[in-house]
Design a protein around this motif. Structure first.
Motif, mmCIF file in Angstrom:
data_model
loop_
_atom_site.group_PDB
_atom_site.id
_atom_site.type_symbol
_atom_site.label_atom_id
_atom_site.label_comp_id
_atom_site.label_asym_id
_atom_site.label_seq_id
_atom_site.Cartn_x
_atom_site.Cartn_y
_atom_site.Cartn_z
ATOM 1 N N UNK A 107 0.828 -1.206 0.000
ATOM 2 C CA UNK A 107 0.000 0.000 0.000
ATOM 3 C C UNK A 107 0.860 1.252 0.000
ATOM 4 N N UNK A 108 1.961 1.234 0.748
ATOM 5 C CA UNK A 108 2.866 2.381 0.754
ATOM 6 C C UNK A 108 3.437 2.618 -0.636
ATOM 7 N N UNK A 109 3.786 1.542 -1.329
ATOM 8 C CA UNK A 109 4.306 1.675 -2.693
ATOM 9 C C UNK A 109 3.265 2.311 -3.596
ATOM 10 N N UNK A 110 2.012 1.946 -3.422
ATOM 11 C CA UNK A 110 0.934 2.525 -4.212
ATOM 12 C C UNK A 110 0.741 4.005 -3.884
ATOM 13 N N UNK A 111 0.837 4.343 -2.596
ATOM 14 C CA UNK A 111 0.688 5.736 -2.173
ATOM 15 C C UNK A 111 1.813 6.603 -2.732
ATOM 16 N N UNK A 112 3.025 6.060 -2.752
ATOM 17 C CA UNK A 112 4.192 6.820 -3.192
ATOM 18 C C UNK A 112 4.285 6.945 -4.706
ATOM 19 N N UNK A 113 3.721 6.025 -5.431
ATOM 20 C CA UNK A 113 3.931 5.901 -6.870
ATOM 21 C C UNK A 113 3.662 7.201 -7.635
ATOM 22 N N UNK A 114 4.731 7.845 -8.106
ATOM 23 C CA UNK A 114 4.632 9.030 -8.955
ATOM 24 C C UNK A 114 4.076 10.264 -8.283
ATOM 25 N N UNK A 115 4.087 10.308 -6.955
ATOM 26 C CA UNK A 115 3.479 11.436 -6.251
ATOM 27 C C UNK A 115 4.526 12.197 -5.443
ATOM 28 N N UNK A 116 4.318 13.517 -5.315
ATOM 29 C CA UNK A 116 5.198 14.291 -4.445
ATOM 30 C C UNK A 116 4.761 14.084 -2.995
ATOM 31 N N UNK A 117 5.508 14.647 -2.051
ATOM 32 C CA UNK A 117 5.227 14.382 -0.634
ATOM 33 C C UNK A 117 3.838 14.861 -0.233
ATOM 34 N N UNK A 118 3.429 16.019 -0.733
ATOM 35 C CA UNK A 118 2.103 16.549 -0.401
ATOM 36 C C UNK A 118 1.017 15.571 -0.842
ATOM 37 N N UNK A 119 1.127 15.068 -2.060
ATOM 38 C CA UNK A 119 0.142 14.124 -2.574
ATOM 39 C C UNK A 119 0.174 12.807 -1.803
ATOM 40 N N UNK A 120 1.367 12.370 -1.403
ATOM 41 C CA UNK A 120 1.484 11.142 -0.612
ATOM 42 C C UNK A 120 0.752 11.289 0.719
ATOM 43 N N UNK A 121 0.883 12.446 1.349
ATOM 44 C CA UNK A 121 0.221 12.662 2.626
ATOM 45 C C UNK A 121 -1.303 12.664 2.454
ATOM 46 N N UNK A 122 -1.773 13.256 1.361
ATOM 47 C CA UNK A 122 -3.209 13.235 1.095
ATOM 48 C C UNK A 122 -3.707 11.803 0.922
ATOM 49 N N UNK A 123 -2.967 10.995 0.156
ATOM 50 C CA UNK A 123 -3.366 9.606 -0.080
ATOM 51 C C UNK A 123 -3.300 8.780 1.212
ATOM 52 N N UNK A 124 -2.288 9.024 2.026
ATOM 53 C CA UNK A 124 -2.163 8.313 3.299
ATOM 54 C C UNK A 124 -3.342 8.627 4.206
ATOM 55 N N UNK A 125 -3.692 9.902 4.327
ATOM 56 C CA UNK A 125 -4.817 10.284 5.172
ATOM 57 C C UNK A 125 -6.122 9.711 4.629
ATOM 58 N N UNK A 126 -6.292 9.736 3.311
ATOM 59 C CA UNK A 126 -7.497 9.152 2.712
ATOM 60 C C UNK A 126 -7.600 7.668 3.056
#
Length: 222
Positions: free
Chosen positions: A46-65
């Motif tokens: 799941x972390x790999x999916x959250x990180x995939x092609x995203x900047x840190x701001x986008x990763x944090x949004x996906x993690x919170x979602x």
């Protein structure tokens, strides 16, 4: 830190009300990912999916979602504990340790205290009506993007609300209203937000809108 026995609904409200602050202040640069894995809140896949092609701001949004929408209340507690272990306890204390109603009461008390030292009506709090009037005046995507940039609203937030309201061809007024409402909540409804919004409108050439919707009279951008 001991956590109150928040219900799933309470946790969802905490994540919703404090989303802008959480995305803006949480850092992923230390050991948060490994702590979350150890606590079995997220898996490596799941972390790999959250990180995939995203900047840190986008990763944090996906993690919170992901945590908000897919994990039970017990894992939300583990998420808060992980932040503490990652030396981000201040975020938990500020945004995840109080019931939303209790936190809002604190904000209103601070608001009251601050207004006593700031009697200028031009710099009072933003009402829903003010935000709606501004939103009606932002008629196109160009003005929307320009205003968002002036208010330091990240493009991912703009894109999220555009998607929610039918894209570029959808209801721009509601996109602007939702963005400004979220931005105003992030400011804690404190004096200064109205002045900042008025100045930002002038910066993008919307002097008339700043005056009619907010009563803002300057300084203007020449």
């Amino acid at each position: 830190m001991e956590f109150k026995n928040f219900t799933e609904e309470t946790w969802k409200e905490l994540f919703r009300v404090n989303r802008v602050q959480l995305v803006g202040e949480i850092t992923l640069e230390k050991n948060l990912w490994s702590i979350l894995i150890a606590k079995k809140v997220v898996e490596k896949r799941m972390i790999a999916s959250i990180k995939n092609g995203k900047d840190e701001y986008q990763q944090k949004e996906k993690l919170l979602d992901y945590i908000d929408q897919n994990r039970p209340a017990t894992d939300k507690v583990k998420f808060a504990q992980a932040l503490i272990e990652d030396e981000q306890e201040h975020i938990v204390k500020t945004y995840l340790s109080k019931h939303p109603k209790e936190a809002q009461a604190t904000k209103h008390e601070k608001h009251k205290e601050t207004r006593e030292f700031n009697p200028n009506p031009q710099d009072q709090d933003l009402t829903d009506n003010c935000l709606l009037n501004v939103s009606k005046g932002i008629a196109n995507i160009t003005n929307l993007n320009s205003l968002a940039a002036k208010l330091n609203i990240h493009k991912t937030s703009v894109d999220r609300y555009l998607t929610n309201h039918g894209g570029i061809a959808g209801d721009i007024t509601m996109v602007v209203y939702d963005l400004l409402t979220e931005w105003n909540q992030a400011k804690g409804h404190l004096p200064g937000a109205k002045n900042k919004l008025g100045k930002s409108l002038c910066d993008i050439g919307q002097n008339g809108l700043a005056k009619t919707a907010l009563g803002y009279t300057g300084p203007y951008t020449e």
